[in-house]
Design an enzyme around this catalytic site. Structure first.
Site, PDB file in Angstrom:
ATOM      1  N   THR C  40       5.751  -4.346   3.167  1.00 21.53           N
ATOM      2  CA  THR C  40       5.323  -3.490   4.274  1.00 21.53           C
ATOM      3  C   THR C  40       5.475  -4.206   5.619  1.00 21.53           C
ATOM      4  O   THR C  40       5.874  -3.611   6.619  1.00 21.53           O
ATOM      5  CB  THR C  40       3.845  -3.074   4.067  1.00 21.53           C
ATOM      6  OG1 THR C  40       3.747  -2.386   2.826  1.00 21.53           O
ATOM      7  CG2 THR C  40       3.358  -2.183   5.188  1.00 21.53           C
ATOM      8  N   HIS C  43       8.967  -4.000   6.770  1.00 20.48           N
ATOM      9  CA  HIS C  43       9.258  -2.710   7.407  1.00 20.48           C
ATOM     10  C   HIS C  43       8.795  -2.731   8.869  1.00 20.48           C
ATOM     11  O   HIS C  43       9.487  -2.252   9.762  1.00 20.48           O
ATOM     12  CB  HIS C  43       8.542  -1.566   6.669  1.00 20.48           C
ATOM     13  CG  HIS C  43       9.104  -1.277   5.314  1.00 20.48           C
ATOM     14  ND1 HIS C  43      10.293  -0.630   5.127  1.00 20.48           N
ATOM     15  CD2 HIS C  43       8.626  -1.541   4.072  1.00 20.48           C
ATOM     16  CE1 HIS C  43      10.530  -0.513   3.824  1.00 20.48           C
ATOM     17  NE2 HIS C  43       9.534  -1.051   3.154  1.00 20.48           N
ATOM     18  N   CYS C  93     -13.304   6.046   3.797  1.00 21.63           N
ATOM     19  CA  CYS C  93     -14.291   6.798   4.579  1.00 21.63           C
ATOM     20  C   CYS C  93     -15.624   6.947   3.854  1.00 21.63           C
ATOM     21  O   CYS C  93     -16.664   7.081   4.488  1.00 21.63           O
ATOM     22  CB  CYS C  93     -13.729   8.172   4.950  1.00 21.63           C
ATOM     23  SG  CYS C  93     -13.683   9.365   3.591  1.00 21.63           S
ATOM     24  N   ILE C 175       6.085  -7.903  -7.022  1.00 24.15           N
ATOM     25  CA  ILE C 175       5.090  -7.139  -7.795  1.00 24.15           C
ATOM     26  C   ILE C 175       5.607  -6.867  -9.198  1.00 24.15           C
ATOM     27  O   ILE C 175       4.839  -6.858 -10.171  1.00 24.15           O
ATOM     28  CB  ILE C 175       4.679  -5.859  -7.035  1.00 24.15           C
ATOM     29  CG1 ILE C 175       4.092  -6.278  -5.676  1.00 24.15           C
ATOM     30  CG2 ILE C 175       3.627  -5.090  -7.835  1.00 24.15           C
ATOM     31  CD1 ILE C 175       3.334  -5.211  -4.939  1.00 24.15           C
TER      32      ILE C 175
END
Lengths: 350, 350, 350, 350
Positions: C40, C43, C93, C175
């Site tokens: 990530t 990216h 959340c 991974i």
């Protein structure tokens, strides 16, 4: 405010006047519209061994309720004043192993409403916002309050598939009857219920049992075998806490069947044949405590709000808060399923 | 005996006279009372690409039936002449890896009745005793025959819990309608069904859907979100085999939801966004083939024999065997759900 | 403090000086000892389409880290200053449907460290106390940091039983290699790994694969069938995000097998034959996102702290924070598995 | 042929000369290379209450064996003369409810080799082709024979995930030791074993336990709690059949844990506190009988043939068939784990 309290370590309870509870930053204050009486409350009222070991008087008790939020702590963002809510009665720590892996219903530091903190047989009660469960106003307050014990029945009944299965429910008290209603609503093929009391067996039929048996009849196992093609039942839902009923249930369970246990035995079982009832049978046994937070509550909401299960027949009588003694005595007599108390008038009773 | 046969590799079928089948030591001969027509039979009738690659004419076809056992091979011990039976249409090898681990519904050497061996659109058919499913005479023969496709719907619907869940059924053909009926009988909270045909959407409501949507309407996803509190559905039952419906279904599936796929797409999907529809969503997808042998059949029996699901409305019309062309044309027109053929007269039709 | 930031919507990053983050009442301030670089982050560094749509410069990035708590908000009770912690990068959340039912790893309002809030390629980072994961000081900081991506591998590998199963891992990036190590540590019988790069296939053998195959070889499926008795693999762990590898994986999956998908395809898959690869096979497919909070973390801790999986070989190189460009370029070249950055010196590198 | 027989209802056994068994059309005749002695055989040898109620002398006994097929019935198509096979000892009916739904390991009409039909402590034994399990010649015959009891351990250990879990094994007899080996091979994080005998605790360490405890020590629970961060173990594998060990195991089980029970108690448990050990804990209990046919056998094969579990250390001594009395007495003394008998010479012993 008025509240029903256990003031001293002895039988009974009294109506007292207390300050309205204060609330912390993550709590809400609920104006109680209805509170229903549970077996646990009867233990507290009678002051038995368990109650004496757990309850610290003076304290208002009661843990099944519904009402309106009238005040909120400063950190509460997901609710609003005016919301109509039921309550999860287990206040969990959030940091023990069980809480951290999504099993907070068996939190190692749980505090229970009306047991470990002041309860809801009162005009007002404070609860964590986390424990407030927004509920449709289509549900009368006694039904909204009864979502809590109904959640125990849902947790039990949803612990193994019931659809197209043969099911035995041992014990037709309120939660047993709820389990029967759930089994019926979710497509069980055969629902056999046992109890010793004729009026509870009648209630079982009304809630959806396909066959009821007197638990004391000598041929209970034979009749269950006859109703299941000599196989035994796929599923036992043990809701009685009675060792004889429990043993009968295990005897009726088929090889490879599932037993789900919610009933609480007051002492260890004398002579339990685990080898023949579980090991050789390749049976599965699941113990149930509380309600999954909050998966069970969503299931509860959906069963009740869609009308798949109607909880109203469980509420036998409705009383103003001050008539609590009549309500408790009626429940202790075994003649009522559940009674509801209304601190602010009988609005919403039926 | 008379039988409907595919005689040549071309469209259509014909009524032929054949010898009554002989039976092996572990087979039984069934006098067919009713046989129901499946989508697979329409493929064979029309002689499409799949049929041309799989079927070896001349051969009687048909694989959904019920009837009476009139003769048995010498090794058959668990049935009796006179038994009324339906049939599992998959004849399995018993020794491949899948068979040996209890997954014989996906046997690697399966032979299918009416596809790989002579079928049941005939006065008599021989099947393995293993595949004969004793059925209550309370079920009319067309219903007893329809247990086979109903088993596909049961296998699909029972692959993930539906009780108290929100469910989307994409495709309201016969098996989609059966799935709706099962979802309703087993306590789904919300059952949304989509199809392009108004009369199938009407049928969906009759079978228990709580909401039907035109699959071509521009706001299908919005309406599903509105009906599920903006969460999406817990469960997708994909019964259409239509790529657009399938994509719509995955779009409506909630994060963490379950998709169960029975519908068969006639060719690969042109563009499938597995990453957004499955990976990021943490979704579970289960493919369904056949019926679990014989767990699904017990579930089927219990749903049908207890009346929790009524299969009669699925049988649109009843025909003597010789009127098969009318029956096939009616089904090809899309105006009928299922048609039943009766080789020995319409006894048991309604 | 110094931090690696994306300052403008363009390729690259820069070392900036920023104030030490302030913390809220439930947050902790962590002095970062090591941060590891993830795909990530590449990216974001390259500023591709996804990054441009998601990241709001200027902002420090990075989301895999370990360090010491140096300050705590006033409501934090379950941690202490001085605790050595890794970090769950998903800030959830707590009140969406998924969070309420124990699926917070797919929270609908998630904020990701270093993506939606300031990241950990910095001397200090603030995180919620809830997201801090106390870690044994026996783990070097780069290993403690790598628990986060390792958790993805654990979540994937633990989604279906691997013990005594045949397993195919498609894709041997970091991974994928972790998944191979887990499969080996948890008793998979056969672990076949595919990749196009020879050095990654070599790494796969070192991490415990029992057979490696060049994904571009014409006989990949034949060889997998030969290694599995013509059955196909029980389990596919798809870690590549490459459509060709994914299709190959599904082709090699046995009837009734399980596919677990973590790899992310950058666009929809062209021509995906869901019917033959999933429906007819009766296959199960599970999409994976994030880590179960915190069940996966306990599993991670136990695998790493007991030594059942050794993550050190995954860390190819160790760099001071200021040499981040070398680290990023090395990872972009494909020659490194993972690189670690050390904001306060290389203490704990090996 | 020679065979060890129970000739009369009394203690002991004798070596007799019997005709070589005839075989039915679906049976095979196996020339026995090795047979291993099980606890059940000791019950038969000693002629205890259970044996007297179940065994019908005169009869050769023994049910764990491996050998070569030397003749086959006319209907056997999936094996060949010369095949090297172990044996599933449960001969199932194929038509009871359990058999029909894939649970034939708990068949209601099971016949057990050496218990309900002539056993394998003999030069030759006939078994159903269905029960013959083709085995790699890389496995010595005593190991191939021991796949049967090992299958019990596999069935137990694979009934709940063990990878990255904390596991307690109560009872370190042969099957307990096998369970420890499986837990180790499949990635359990912590494997605590209890037994009263020091040499069995030593064996437990050799088989992969991470900690062993004297079951009679007063601080067993305290030490388990200390080793599990005060949580208790995730999993109890009860392999002792001793009520005190079983209660200790349940006391050490964490809230929400899983207990898998294989050990057989010779009589009902005097006082079993199901409420506190199962209900309040929300625990799951699974009884184990036999081996899943044949899913467990494939798992067994893979663990043994890949070397993930080495069964050789379980075979303490190897004897020619005629020295059976020495073998039985050795096992009755508790000084041996398992002994193997060789009817045709010690070829393949080590």
């Amino acid at each position: 405010m008025r509240a029903i309290c256990k003031m001293r370590p002895e039988t009974g309870a009294s109506l007292e006047t207390l300050p309205i509870p204060s609330i912390g930053p993550r709590e809400v204050l609920v104006r109680v519209r209805a509170a229903t009486i549970c077996g646990t409350d009867l233990h507290i009222y009678r002051w038995d061994e368990w109650a004496a070991s757990r309850i610290k008087p003076p304290m208002p008790f009661g843990h099944e309720m519904a009402g309106d939020i009238v005040a909120m702590g400063e950190d509460v963002t997901t609710l609003q004043v005016g919301d109509y809510v039921g309550a999860e009665s287990h206040f969990v720590c959030g940091h023990c192993y069980q809480c951290r892996i999504g099993e907070s219903h068996i939190c190692q530091n749980v505090k229970i409403l009306g047991v470990d903190r002041p309860g809801c047989f009162a005009e007002y009660v404070s609860i964590d916002a986390y424990n407030a469960w927004p509920t449709s106003r289509d549900l009368p307050p006694a039904v909204a309050a009864a979502q809590e014990p109904f959640g125990n029945a849902v947790h039990t009944a949803f612990s193994t598939p019931l659809a197209a299965r043969t099911v035995l429910v041992t014990g037709c008290g309120p939660i047993g009857l709820m389990a029967i209603a759930i089994a019926s609503a979710t497509g069980a093929a055969t629902i056999i219920a046992t109890d010793t009391a004729p009026h509870r067996r009648e209630a079982a039929m009304a809630f959806g049992a396909t066959e009821v048996l007197d638990a004391l009849a000598p041929d209970v196992i034979d009749r269950i075998m006859a109703s299941t093609g000599s196989v035994g039942v796929d599923v036992l839902l043990e809701m009685s806490g009675n060792p004889a009923a429990l043993k009968q249930g295990f005897a009726a369970l088929r090889f490879g069947g599932s037993a789900v246990l919610l009933g609480i035995c007051s002492r260890p079982i004398a002579e339990f044949d685990l080898t023949n009832t579980v090991v050789f049978k390749g049976a599965n046994v699941q113990g149930i405590s509380g309600r999954k937070m909050f998966d069970t509550w969503y299931q509860t909401k959906r069963l009740v709000e869609t009308g798949r299960v109607d909880l109203r027949p469980l509420i036998t009588r409705h009383f103003p808060l001050e008539e609590f003694e009549t309500a408790f005595e009626l429940m202790l007599s075994g003649d009522a399923l559940k009674c509801a108390l209304y601190p602010h008038g009988l609005d919403g009773a039926w």
